[in-house]
Scaffold this motif. Sequence first.
Motif, PDB file in Angstrom:
ATOM      1  N   GLN A  14       0.821  -1.214   0.000  1.00 29.65           N
ATOM      2  CA  GLN A  14       0.000   0.000   0.000  1.00 29.65           C
ATOM      3  C   GLN A  14       0.853   1.260   0.000  1.00 29.65           C
ATOM      4  OE1 GLN A  14      -2.387  -0.653   3.501  1.00 29.65           O
ATOM      5  NE2 GLN A  14      -4.069  -1.613   2.355  1.00 29.65           N
ATOM      6  N   GLU A  15       1.960   1.252   0.760  1.00 28.51           N
ATOM      7  CA  GLU A  15       2.769   2.452   0.939  1.00 28.51           C
ATOM      8  C   GLU A  15       3.872   2.593  -0.117  1.00 28.51           C
ATOM      9  OE1 GLU A  15       1.979   4.779   3.128  1.00 28.51           O
ATOM     10  OE2 GLU A  15       0.268   3.524   3.714  1.00 28.51           O
ATOM     11  N   GLY A  16       4.241   1.485  -0.772  1.00 30.77           N
ATOM     12  CA  GLY A  16       5.212   1.570  -1.862  1.00 30.77           C
ATOM     13  C   GLY A  16       6.648   1.333  -1.487  1.00 30.77           C
ATOM     14  N   SER A  17       6.950   1.317  -0.181  1.00 34.66           N
ATOM     15  CA  SER A  17       8.332   1.066   0.230  1.00 34.66           C
ATOM     16  C   SER A  17       8.383   0.813   1.735  1.00 34.66           C
ATOM     17  CB  SER A  17       9.241   2.248  -0.108  1.00 34.66           C
ATOM     18  OG  SER A  17       8.928   3.368   0.721  1.00 34.66           O
ATOM     19  N   ILE A  18       9.538   0.296   2.162  1.00 36.46           N
ATOM     20  CA  ILE A  18       9.738   0.077   3.602  1.00 36.46           C
ATOM     21  C   ILE A  18       9.822   1.409   4.326  1.00 36.46           C
ATOM     22  CG2 ILE A  18      11.560  -0.533   5.253  1.00 36.46           C
ATOM     23  CD1 ILE A  18      11.780  -3.200   4.034  1.00 36.46           C
ATOM     24  N   ALA A  19      10.446   2.394   3.692  1.00 43.24           N
ATOM     25  CA  ALA A  19      10.596   3.709   4.324  1.00 43.24           C
ATOM     26  C   ALA A  19       9.228   4.302   4.666  1.00 43.24           C
ATOM     27  CB  ALA A  19      11.380   4.645   3.412  1.00 43.24           C
ATOM     28  N   ASN A  20       8.283   4.180   3.744  1.00 45.64           N
ATOM     29  CA  ASN A  20       6.942   4.728   3.986  1.00 45.64           C
ATOM     30  C   ASN A  20       6.124   3.882   4.961  1.00 45.64           C
ATOM     31  OD1 ASN A  20       7.546   6.736   2.140  1.00 45.64           O
ATOM     32  ND2 ASN A  20       6.538   5.695   0.420  1.00 45.64           N
ATOM     33  N   SER A  21       6.515   2.617   5.091  1.00 45.97           N
ATOM     34  CA  SER A  21       5.754   1.698   5.947  1.00 45.97           C
ATOM     35  C   SER A  21       6.177   1.749   7.406  1.00 45.97           C
ATOM     36  CB  SER A  21       5.908   0.250   5.433  1.00 45.97           C
ATOM     37  OG  SER A  21       5.489   0.142   4.101  1.00 45.97           O
ATOM     38  N   SER A  22       7.346   2.285   7.661  1.00 50.81           N
ATOM     39  CA  SER A  22       7.912   2.273   9.008  1.00 50.81           C
ATOM     40  C   SER A  22       6.973   2.901  10.036  1.00 50.81           C
ATOM     41  CB  SER A  22       9.257   2.991   9.006  1.00 50.81           C
ATOM     42  OG  SER A  22       9.803   3.037  10.309  1.00 50.81           O
ATOM     43  N   GLY A  23       6.446   4.083   9.712  1.00 55.16           N
ATOM     44  CA  GLY A  23       5.565   4.775  10.655  1.00 55.16           C
ATOM     45  C   GLY A  23       4.248   4.061  10.853  1.00 55.16           C
ATOM     46  N   LYS A  24       3.755   3.413   9.803  1.00 62.06           N
ATOM     47  CA  LYS A  24       2.476   2.704   9.893  1.00 62.06           C
ATOM     48  C   LYS A  24       2.563   1.478  10.800  1.00 62.06           C
ATOM     49  CE  LYS A  24       0.008   5.050   6.784  1.00 62.06           C
ATOM     50  NZ  LYS A  24      -1.310   5.679   7.059  1.00 62.06           N
ATOM     51  N   LEU A  25       3.702   0.807  10.776  1.00 62.06           N
ATOM     52  CA  LEU A  25       3.864  -0.428  11.550  1.00 62.06           C
ATOM     53  C   LEU A  25       4.606  -0.202  12.869  1.00 62.06           C
ATOM     54  CD1 LEU A  25       4.784  -2.831   8.612  1.00 62.06           C
ATOM     55  CD2 LEU A  25       2.611  -2.689   9.838  1.00 62.06           C
ATOM     56  N   PHE A  26       4.999   1.047  13.125  1.00 66.05           N
ATOM     57  CA  PHE A  26       5.665   1.423  14.388  1.00 66.05           C
ATOM     58  C   PHE A  26       6.943   0.618  14.615  1.00 66.05           C
ATOM     59  CE2 PHE A  26       1.085   2.127  14.920  1.00 66.05           C
ATOM     60  CZ  PHE A  26       1.072   3.489  15.144  1.00 66.05           C
ATOM     61  N   LEU A  27       7.680   0.388  13.509  1.00 63.38           N
ATOM     62  CA  LEU A  27       8.959  -0.290  13.588  1.00 63.38           C
ATOM     63  C   LEU A  27       9.980   0.480  12.745  1.00 63.38           C
ATOM     64  CD1 LEU A  27       7.864  -4.025  13.183  1.00 63.38           C
ATOM     65  CD2 LEU A  27       8.790  -2.975  15.259  1.00 63.38           C
ATOM     66  N   THR A  28      11.260   0.322  13.038  1.00 66.09           N
ATOM     67  CA  THR A  28      12.302   0.995  12.257  1.00 66.09           C
ATOM     68  C   THR A  28      12.432   0.335  10.890  1.00 66.09           C
ATOM     69  OG1 THR A  28      14.060  -0.450  13.081  1.00 66.09           O
ATOM     70  CG2 THR A  28      13.556   1.533  14.384  1.00 66.09           C
ATOM     71  N   GLN A  29      13.020   1.082   9.928  1.00 61.79           N
ATOM     72  CA  GLN A  29      13.243   0.508   8.601  1.00 61.79           C
ATOM     73  C   GLN A  29      14.129  -0.734   8.699  1.00 61.79           C
ATOM     74  OE1 GLN A  29      14.264   3.247   5.395  1.00 61.79           O
ATOM     75  NE2 GLN A  29      13.593   4.986   6.668  1.00 61.79           N
ATOM     76  N   SER A  30      15.109  -0.672   9.584  1.00 60.16           N
ATOM     77  CA  SER A  30      16.022  -1.807   9.751  1.00 60.16           C
ATOM     78  C   SER A  30      15.257  -3.050  10.215  1.00 60.16           C
ATOM     79  CB  SER A  30      17.102  -1.450  10.766  1.00 60.16           C
ATOM     80  OG  SER A  30      17.930  -2.565  11.040  1.00 60.16           O
ATOM     81  N   ALA A  31      14.332  -2.861  11.181  1.00 65.87           N
ATOM     82  CA  ALA A  31      13.559  -3.995  11.698  1.00 65.87           C
ATOM     83  C   ALA A  31      12.655  -4.573  10.619  1.00 65.87           C
ATOM     84  CB  ALA A  31      12.726  -3.545  12.901  1.00 65.87           C
ATOM     85  N   LEU A  32      12.047  -3.691   9.797  1.00 70.26           N
ATOM     86  CA  LEU A  32      11.167  -4.164   8.730  1.00 70.26           C
ATOM     87  C   LEU A  32      11.966  -4.893   7.656  1.00 70.26           C
ATOM     88  CD1 LEU A  32       8.680  -1.171   8.261  1.00 70.26           C
ATOM     89  CD2 LEU A  32       8.377  -3.277   9.567  1.00 70.26           C
TER      90      LEU A  32
END
Length: 296
Positions: A14-32
């Motif tokens: 939905q968000e197009g990238s891990i960077a955009n998804s980080s805030g939605k899933l409340f996890l860091t980009q590294s964790a995702l």
Amino acid sequence: MEIKYFRLIKTIAQEGSIANSSGKLFLTQSALSHQLKELEDQLGFKVFHRSRNRWKLTDEGEELNRLGHTILASIEKGFENIKHIQAGSTGNIKVSTECYSFYQGLPGFIQKMGMLYPDINVDLILEATHQPIQKILSNEIDIAIVTAKPEHELLSSVEIFNDEIYVIMHKENELSQREFIDASCFSKTHLIIHSFPIETVSVYEHFLKPNKVMPPKLSAVPLTEVALEMINANLGIMCMPKWALKSFKLNNDLVFKRIGQNGLKRSHFLVVRSSDRTKKYITDFISSFEEEFSII
């Protein structure tokens, strides 16, 4: 496959990238990134085609994402159903019993109900004692505990358990040497009961009355503690089931005798209005009551 991975795939798609998804899933980009790599290693195929501008699902990823949407929607629907069920277990229940001895076990049960079902409020209605069936029919209480199943089209009954009533006396009482207490014994002794009228006392209604016996002296003592003190002083006898005395420290000088050669046994029923029988908070009360008192 864990649910978190389906949420991860759905969000990145939905968000197009891990960077955009980080805030939605409340996890860091590294964790995702670590989660996604872990998932792809388990699956043995790529879920996303990575690009600088926008990540796209692979063919396998598309199928996995469709599966995830179905699973997540099903989980969400399930929790909505659970909330709907829990909403039905909210209500006020007024309870009474025809027998005072039953009040010995009810407060502890009501306390447990409060912990398990905080949205069910249970009140003991002492004023309805001895006439709970009439009070149910007039909507003054909701549940009655009785020892005779009422035959009424507006009422529904559930048999909970059976017990036995014993004569309790001091070991120095002249009746203490008998193997059991027959009806004639009551014609020459002081009987201590919880309350009048005598017709509401189980030992009278189910044993003395059929044998046409009336004790020469009756005393109504509503407090069991006081009644036991009188028995300890050998001032009379009382009749109760043993389970109703579990919370009391009994004197070793007290003895229990069966009533009649075969004992005086009775059944206990929970009675509710038939129109209330399917209400969730009523069924929760009944099932909890059965579990609590079936071991008596």
